[in-house]
Design an enzyme around this catalytic site. Structure first.
Site, PDB file in Angstrom:
ATOM      1  N   CYS A 159       1.585 -10.956  -0.334  1.00 20.78           N
ATOM      2  CA  CYS A 159       1.353 -10.487  -1.691  1.00 20.78           C
ATOM      3  C   CYS A 159       0.362 -11.449  -2.335  1.00 20.78           C
ATOM      4  O   CYS A 159       0.740 -12.558  -2.710  1.00 20.78           O
ATOM      5  CB  CYS A 159       2.718 -10.542  -2.387  1.00 20.78           C
ATOM      6  SG  CYS A 159       2.790  -9.760  -3.956  1.00 20.78           S
ATOM      7  N   CYS A 353      -4.807  -0.405  -6.725  1.00 23.62           N
ATOM      8  CA  CYS A 353      -4.275  -1.589  -7.403  1.00 23.62           C
ATOM      9  C   CYS A 353      -5.127  -2.074  -8.563  1.00 23.62           C
ATOM     10  O   CYS A 353      -6.349  -1.922  -8.548  1.00 23.62           O
ATOM     11  CB  CYS A 353      -4.194  -2.727  -6.395  1.00 23.62           C
ATOM     12  SG  CYS A 353      -2.511  -3.210  -6.183  1.00 23.62           S
TER      13      CYS A 353
HETATM   14  C1  LIG Z   1       4.687 -11.149  -8.918  1.00 27.10           C
HETATM   15  C2  LIG Z   1       4.349  -9.824  -8.359  1.00 27.10           C
HETATM   16  C3  LIG Z   1       3.480  -8.997  -9.023  1.00 27.10           C
HETATM   17  C4  LIG Z   1       3.163  -7.741  -8.504  1.00 27.10           C
HETATM   18  N1  LIG Z   1       2.256  -6.982  -9.173  1.00 27.10           N
HETATM   19  C5  LIG Z   1       1.937  -5.766  -8.688  1.00 27.10           C
HETATM   20  C6  LIG Z   1       1.021  -4.940  -9.397  1.00 27.10           C
HETATM   21  O1  LIG Z   1       0.476  -5.337 -10.409  1.00 27.10           O
HETATM   22  N2  LIG Z   1       0.748  -3.715  -8.898  1.00 27.10           N
HETATM   23  C7  LIG Z   1       1.326  -3.274  -7.749  1.00 27.10           C
HETATM   24  O2  LIG Z   1       1.048  -2.162  -7.341  1.00 27.10           O
HETATM   25  N3  LIG Z   1       2.193  -4.038  -7.047  1.00 27.10           N
HETATM   26  C8  LIG Z   1       2.519  -5.267  -7.498  1.00 27.10           C
HETATM   27  N4  LIG Z   1       3.417  -6.046  -6.811  1.00 27.10           N
HETATM   28  C9  LIG Z   1       3.938  -5.556  -5.510  1.00 27.10           C
HETATM   29  C10 LIG Z   1       5.127  -4.569  -5.607  1.00 27.10           C
HETATM   30  O3  LIG Z   1       4.745  -3.453  -6.369  1.00 27.10           O
HETATM   31  C11 LIG Z   1       6.368  -5.210  -6.230  1.00 27.10           C
HETATM   32  O4  LIG Z   1       6.783  -6.297  -5.455  1.00 27.10           O
HETATM   33  C12 LIG Z   1       7.532  -4.222  -6.346  1.00 27.10           C
HETATM   34  O5  LIG Z   1       8.482  -4.765  -7.215  1.00 27.10           O
HETATM   35  C13 LIG Z   1       8.155  -3.918  -5.007  1.00 27.10           C
HETATM   36  O6  LIG Z   1       9.113  -2.906  -5.175  1.00 27.10           O
HETATM   37  P1  LIG Z   1      10.430  -2.822  -4.268  1.00 27.10           P
HETATM   38  O7  LIG Z   1      11.248  -1.733  -4.814  1.00 27.10           O
HETATM   39  O8  LIG Z   1      10.061  -2.799  -2.843  1.00 27.10           O
HETATM   40  O9  LIG Z   1      11.136  -4.242  -4.512  1.00 27.10           O
HETATM   41  P2  LIG Z   1      11.777  -4.778  -5.856  1.00 27.10           P
HETATM   42  O10 LIG Z   1      11.089  -4.223  -7.044  1.00 27.10           O
HETATM   43  O11 LIG Z   1      11.804  -6.261  -5.687  1.00 27.10           O
HETATM   44  O12 LIG Z   1      13.236  -4.177  -5.840  1.00 27.10           O
HETATM   45  C14 LIG Z   1      14.190  -4.519  -4.879  1.00 27.10           C
HETATM   46  C15 LIG Z   1      15.537  -4.423  -5.544  1.00 27.10           C
HETATM   47  O13 LIG Z   1      16.549  -4.500  -4.561  1.00 27.10           O
HETATM   48  C16 LIG Z   1      17.581  -5.320  -5.060  1.00 27.10           C
HETATM   49  N5  LIG Z   1      18.394  -5.828  -3.959  1.00 27.10           N
HETATM   50  C17 LIG Z   1      18.086  -6.774  -3.052  1.00 27.10           C
HETATM   51  N6  LIG Z   1      19.125  -6.969  -2.235  1.00 27.10           N
HETATM   52  C18 LIG Z   1      20.106  -6.123  -2.633  1.00 27.10           C
HETATM   53  C19 LIG Z   1      21.425  -5.867  -2.174  1.00 27.10           C
HETATM   54  N7  LIG Z   1      21.971  -6.519  -1.154  1.00 27.10           N
HETATM   55  N8  LIG Z   1      22.168  -4.938  -2.843  1.00 27.10           N
HETATM   56  C20 LIG Z   1      21.630  -4.252  -3.905  1.00 27.10           C
HETATM   57  N9  LIG Z   1      20.399  -4.460  -4.360  1.00 27.10           N
HETATM   58  C21 LIG Z   1      19.638  -5.389  -3.725  1.00 27.10           C
HETATM   59  C22 LIG Z   1      16.847  -6.415  -5.825  1.00 27.10           C
HETATM   60  O14 LIG Z   1      17.726  -7.041  -6.728  1.00 27.10           O
HETATM   61  C23 LIG Z   1      15.788  -5.568  -6.526  1.00 27.10           C
HETATM   62  O15 LIG Z   1      16.248  -5.044  -7.736  1.00 27.10           O
HETATM   63  C24 LIG Z   1       3.739  -7.309  -7.293  1.00 27.10           C
HETATM   64  C25 LIG Z   1       4.631  -8.153  -6.615  1.00 27.10           C
HETATM   65  C26 LIG Z   1       4.924  -9.393  -7.132  1.00 27.10           C
HETATM   66  C27 LIG Z   1       5.880 -10.296  -6.379  1.00 27.10           C
END
Ligand SMILES: Cc1cc2nc3c(=O)[nH]c(=O)nc-3n(C[C@H](O)[C@H](O)[C@H](O)COP(=O)(O)OP(=O)(O)OC[C@H]3O[C@@H](n4cnc5c(N)ncnc54)[C@H](O)[C@@H]3O)c2cc1C
Length: 424
Positions: A159, A353
């Protein structure tokens, strides 16, 4: 009647649940398991860490929204998934059975893979809202007593956009406060070149990002492997093409934020057939696990191969649009299975993005993700900052309303002829 469970209520999990609703038959039940009841909009975290947002601005209580949408919401988290038994043990010790499971658990943050890395040691993080709020306290200390800053990502990270964003946002805020002249800045990254982004660059991201770093007097180290972080010093090895150490850097810092490598969360790590050695969920082109076909996965927790070999390991980013495309395809595929059909929807996985620089930014579109591409576009300008604010507002609006109605289509998709899913 089928029990459909979405595990994880982050950016992917919430959209997944909302996309699944219209696919359910009468009598089917949808359950979302969150780790707590609060949704965080992760892309706003760079702004939190410099005080441009507060936690309350980017957090949403999901419990009343899920109740309104008739989705059963469990906030106890999952302790472990048992795919051979179609069962999940929850954080409160109870068990939950499922017919279909969508894993959307995002990343486990591997700070422990580099000595001294992370908010419990010597560097800050913006990966979670609480981390970003903590980073803001450290940032205020830096402003009170300015010194060198290191921003970037550790080896194995996937990332990179947020690392660049945070470097530029920090630079903007330091200039606003009139203390930028007392803060030497360095970007440290495992990418083989600036603007690689885990995607081998998009359009001219190399030229644009390098130019922006030069313009803002931010030095950089690429092919970087962080050996150790001490309270005010970072030991960085710069690797050569052949994998040998080309140079070492002993960098002092008063404030540092490095994104860690990601891996799968403990609840799914080490399950034969479900996850790869780093704990990411194995999926076929329909987002379906080959060993356990009633399990799907979307978002950062999905295993995607790196784009090619690099001197220091670099992963492929999973960004918002790509994650939404995975959710749309998964919802349609589960909808088909519920009606005795077969999965046929494939996410396009295109990368769309916006990287905000605080007073400007870079937008890029990679279609497909792996080069050579049909669309390989990037552009820079003040408009990107405002587009990113629009993206934040609109996404939070969708989460609060409990709707997955498409955002990007209205603005970009038609002009660039980009679709979320295709049949195949
Ligand atoms: C700092 C940062 C900025 C970013 N900015 C952008 C951006 O501007 N544009 C873009 O397109 N992408 C961006 N990204 C990339 C991506 O879009 C994000 O990381 C996004 O939040 C990923 O979505 P996700 O659902 O995979 O994970 P997450 O949003 O992290 O969600 C995962 C969820 O699962 C939960 N979880 C974990 N383990 C368990 C468990 N055992 N039981 C129940 N729940 C659990 C966590 O608590 C969390 O709520 C960014 C990433 C980061 C780190």
């Amino acid at each position: 009647m089928a029990e459909i469970v979405v595990l994880g209520a982050g950016l992917g999990g919430t959209m997944m649940a909302y996309e699944l609703l219209p696919q359910l038959r009468p009598g089917d039940r949808l359950t979302v398991i969150g780790q707590g009841r609060i949704f965080q909009f992760v892309p706003s975290n760079p702004w939190l860490a410099v005080g441009w947002r507060e936690k309350a601005d980017v957090e949403v209580d999901l419990a009343p929204i899920m109740a309104r949408k008739d989705i059963r919401f469990i906030d106890a988290g999952a302790e472990r998934v048992y795919p051979t038994e179609n069962r999940i043990t929850l954080g409160d010790g109870t068990d939950l059975a499922y017919d279909y499971l969508v894993i959307a658990t995002g990343p486990d943050l591997a700070f422990d893979e580099v000595p001294g890395l992370g908010p419990d040691a010597h560097t800050q993080s913006i990966c979670q809202t609480a981390h970003a709020a903590h980073a803001f306290t450290a940032f205020e200390k830096l402003c009170a007593d300015p010194g060198p800053v290191i921003i970037g990502a550790a080896q194995g990270a996937s990332c990179f956009g947020p690392a660049y964003e945070f470097a530029f946002v920090l630079d903007t805020e330091l200039r606003k406060r009139g203390i930028r002249d007392r803060v030497p800045m360095t970007l440290v990254t495992p990418e083989p070149y600036i603007g690689h982004l885990g995607l081998d660059g998009v359009g001219d991201t190399k030229g644009m990002m390098e130019s922006e770093l030069r313009q803002r007097h931010i030095k950089w180290v690429t092919n970087a492997r962080v050996k150790e972080v001490r309270p005010d010093q970072m030991l960085v090895e710069e690797m050569a093409e052949g994998g040998q150490i080309a140079r070492t850097h002993d960098l002092p810092f008063a404030f540092s934020m490095l994104l860690p490598a990601f891996r799968g969360v403990p609840a799914i790590r080490g399950i034969e057939g479900l996850t790869n050695p780093r704990g990411f969920v194995l999926t076929n082109k329909y987002q379906q696990n080959p060993a356990f076909p009633n399990i799907f996965a979307i978002g950062v927790c999905v295993a995607l191969p790196p784009i090619g070999p690099t001197p220091v390991p670099v992963g492929v980013p999973k960004t918002g649009f790509m994650i939404e495309s995975m959710a749309t395809a998964t919802a349609l595929n589960i909808g088909a299975l519920l009606r005795d059909g077969q999965p046929k929807h494939v996410p396009t996985l295109n990368a769309v993005c916006l990287a905000d620089f605080g007073d400007g930014g870079v937008a890029f579109v990679a279609k497909p993700q792996i080069p050579p591409r049909n669309v390989n576009w990037s552009a820079k300008g003040g408009w990107v900052h405002y587009a990113k604010i629009g993206f934040e507002k609109y996404f939070l609006h969708k989460v609060r309303r409990g709707t997955a109605e498409p955002f990007y289509e209205h603005f970009l998709m038609e002009r660039l002829n980009i679709k979320k899913v295709k049949e195949g």
